[in-house]
Design a protein around this motif. Sequence first.
Motif, mmCIF file in Angstrom:
data_model
loop_
_atom_site.group_PDB
_atom_site.id
_atom_site.type_symbol
_atom_site.label_atom_id
_atom_site.label_comp_id
_atom_site.label_asym_id
_atom_site.label_seq_id
_atom_site.Cartn_x
_atom_site.Cartn_y
_atom_site.Cartn_z
ATOM 1 N N ALA A 159 2.460 1.605 -3.412
ATOM 2 C CA ALA A 159 1.458 1.896 -4.440
ATOM 3 C C ALA A 159 0.916 3.616 -4.108
ATOM 4 O O ALA A 159 1.146 4.514 -5.258
ATOM 5 C CB ALA A 159 -0.292 1.322 -4.039
ATOM 6 N N ILE A 160 0.983 3.950 -2.996
ATOM 7 C CA ILE A 160 0.534 5.097 -3.307
ATOM 8 C C ILE A 160 1.663 5.971 -3.143
ATOM 9 O O ILE A 160 1.755 7.735 -3.936
ATOM 10 C CB ILE A 160 0.292 5.433 -1.305
ATOM 11 C CG1 ILE A 160 -1.132 5.175 -1.080
ATOM 12 C CG2 ILE A 160 0.198 6.991 -0.970
ATOM 13 C CD1 ILE A 160 -1.034 5.144 0.836
ATOM 14 N N THR A 191 0.413 -1.133 -0.110
ATOM 15 C CA THR A 191 0.141 0.115 0.029
ATOM 16 C C THR A 191 0.894 1.492 0.342
ATOM 17 O O THR A 191 0.381 1.535 -0.561
ATOM 18 C CB THR A 191 -0.356 -0.032 0.810
ATOM 19 O OG1 THR A 191 -1.311 -1.326 0.987
ATOM 20 C CG2 THR A 191 -1.954 1.314 0.939
#
Length: 56
Positions: free
Chosen positions: A6-7, A3
Amino acid sequence: MFTGYAISAVLVALLLSGSAWGTVTRNEKVTVGLAEVGIADRWFLPLGLIKFAGAA
């Protein structure tokens, strides 16, 4: 972990797209800095397209 990656990848792509847009459209805020380091005007479009490719 994924996560966070991805951010950060999306944020970097957005920032690079903004820089590429400024280069391609010859925004004064972007082109002044490029001209100061000696990049010729004729290289702004290819440089902007390379930035867009890096953001993809």
